[in-house]
Design an enzyme around this catalytic site. Structure first.
Site, PDB file in Angstrom:
ATOM      1  N   SER A 110      -3.615  -0.870   8.327  1.00 49.71           N
ATOM      2  CA  SER A 110      -4.504   0.291   8.215  1.00 49.71           C
ATOM      3  C   SER A 110      -5.844  -0.009   8.869  1.00 49.71           C
ATOM      4  O   SER A 110      -5.898  -0.283  10.064  1.00 49.71           O
ATOM      5  CB  SER A 110      -4.659   0.691   6.744  1.00 49.71           C
ATOM      6  OG  SER A 110      -5.233   1.969   6.620  1.00 49.71           O
ATOM      7  N   GLU A 208       0.692   4.452  14.110  1.00 50.46           N
ATOM      8  CA  GLU A 208       0.993   5.017  12.800  1.00 50.46           C
ATOM      9  C   GLU A 208      -0.291   5.571  12.217  1.00 50.46           C
ATOM     10  O   GLU A 208      -1.384   5.266  12.698  1.00 50.46           O
ATOM     11  CB  GLU A 208       1.581   3.955  11.865  1.00 50.46           C
ATOM     12  CG  GLU A 208       0.650   2.784  11.531  1.00 50.46           C
ATOM     13  CD  GLU A 208      -0.324   3.057  10.393  1.00 50.46           C
ATOM     14  OE1 GLU A 208      -0.012   3.887   9.524  1.00 50.46           O
ATOM     15  OE2 GLU A 208      -1.410   2.450  10.382  1.00 50.46           O
ATOM     16  N   HIS A 270       2.100   2.786   6.406  1.00 46.61           N
ATOM     17  CA  HIS A 270       1.777   3.230   5.054  1.00 46.61           C
ATOM     18  C   HIS A 270       3.059   3.657   4.346  1.00 46.61           C
ATOM     19  O   HIS A 270       4.086   3.882   4.984  1.00 46.61           O
ATOM     20  CB  HIS A 270       0.781   4.392   5.081  1.00 46.61           C
ATOM     21  CG  HIS A 270      -0.586   4.008   5.544  1.00 46.61           C
ATOM     22  ND1 HIS A 270      -0.895   3.868   6.889  1.00 46.61           N
ATOM     23  CD2 HIS A 270      -1.718   3.715   4.861  1.00 46.61           C
ATOM     24  CE1 HIS A 270      -2.172   3.509   6.999  1.00 46.61           C
ATOM     25  NE2 HIS A 270      -2.694   3.421   5.791  1.00 46.61           N
TER      26      HIS A 270
END
Length: 303
Positions: A110, A208, A270
């Site tokens: 992330s 992503e 995620h």
């Protein structure tokens, strides 16, 4: 790029918080998971600090990260969670001192995309994009997701080899083998125009994101394309898009014209399960099996 030596049972690892504030209960659960795997887990002194949406001051977060990286007692640096804040540290780190330290594993995903990019550019070190101890995949009250955990440990420990990561859709057929780069789309877009901008030339690019509406995905993809970040990419891998509505039409529209092998639906980024990918390692896109496989070289050998 260099792949650091992987871990053995008994190795000491440091937990740092370079981004958002850490939930102490989740961190305790995640730490226990790593301890049960045989690691000596040390939480750095400022991890539980908090300053608004950050895990303490920029200086404090940078100090923990640098101390952990430069201390030879630690064989890996594990980020507690993502959130926001890693980009704020990039100008505070003493890159010369960090370059002089022995390379080791950096694990996170992330927001940690910013560190993966910076460590690749400044240190030439491959790193692990995967689940973090204070996040749901490893710290769920019912226990960690076993599939994610097994793949994480296969990626981290030298006695194991991670298997292919399967997707569910082939967008552009073909095969590509090249070093893996990329990560979270929002972070990659925010790094455009900086020394740490994505350079897709001759690379397999992983993308992503989480919680972004399709029009925002469109905007960030357009930014990467117009900035030249995807020029010359060898292949594209699309990970998870949790809470992003249906971004596939815009992903296909913006990326298929690159005419490189591209697969989608891989559980990287995620959500659960969450697989681990080595950023900087050689990676193979095989569209016949719709999979991504990270390969490993001798840690003492330049890639």
């Amino acid at each position: 790029m260099w792949i650091p030596s992987r871990l053995r049972p008994g190795d000491r690892v440091a937990v740092v918080a370079p981004s958002g504030p850490v939930d102490p209960v989740r961190l305790a659960r995640g730490r226990q998971v790593l301890t049960e795997a045989g690691l000596d887990v040390v939480v750095m002194p400022r991890v539980m600090h908090r300053r608004g949406y950050l895990a303490g001051s920029d200086a404090g977060r940078a100090a923990d990260l640098q101390e952990a990286w430069c201390d030879p007692a630690y064989r890996a640096v594990v980020c507690a969670r993502g959130g926001y804040g890693a980009t704020r540290l990039l100008d505070l780190l003493d890159w010369q001192a960090m370059e002089a330290a022995r390379p080791k594993i950096l694990l996170g995903s992330s927001d940690i995309t910013a560190l993966h990019q910076a460590f690749a550019v400044r240190l030439g070190v491959a790193s692990c994009f995967g689940p973090m101890p204070a996040c749901e995949t490893l710290s769920d009250p019912e226990g960690p997701d076993r599939v994610s955990l097994d793949h994480l440990f296969a990626s981290l420990f030298e006695t194991e080899t991670p298997g292919p990561i399967a997707g569910d859709r082939v967008i552009v057929p073909g095969r590509a083998e090249a070093p893996l780069t990329g990560g979270n789309l929002a972070l990659l877009a925010s790094l455009c125009g900086t020394p740490y901008a994505l350079r897709g030339q001759g690379r397999v690019v992983l993308l992503e994101d989480v919680g972004e509406e399709p029009y925002r995905v469109d905007r960030m993809l357009t930014q990467l394309v117009q900035a030249g970040c995807l020029d010359g990419a060898a292949g594209i891998v699309l990970g998870s898009w949790v809470g992003c509505g249906d971004p596939m039409p815009v992903l296909v529209e913006r990326l298929a014209p690159l005419e490189v092998p591209m697969i989608a639906g891989l559980p990287i980024g995620h959500g659960t399960p969450q697989f681990t990918a080595w950023m900087g390692a050689e990676a193979v896109i095989d569209t016949e099996s719709c999979s991504l496989t990270c390969l490993f070289r001798d840690p003492a050998t330049a890639m």
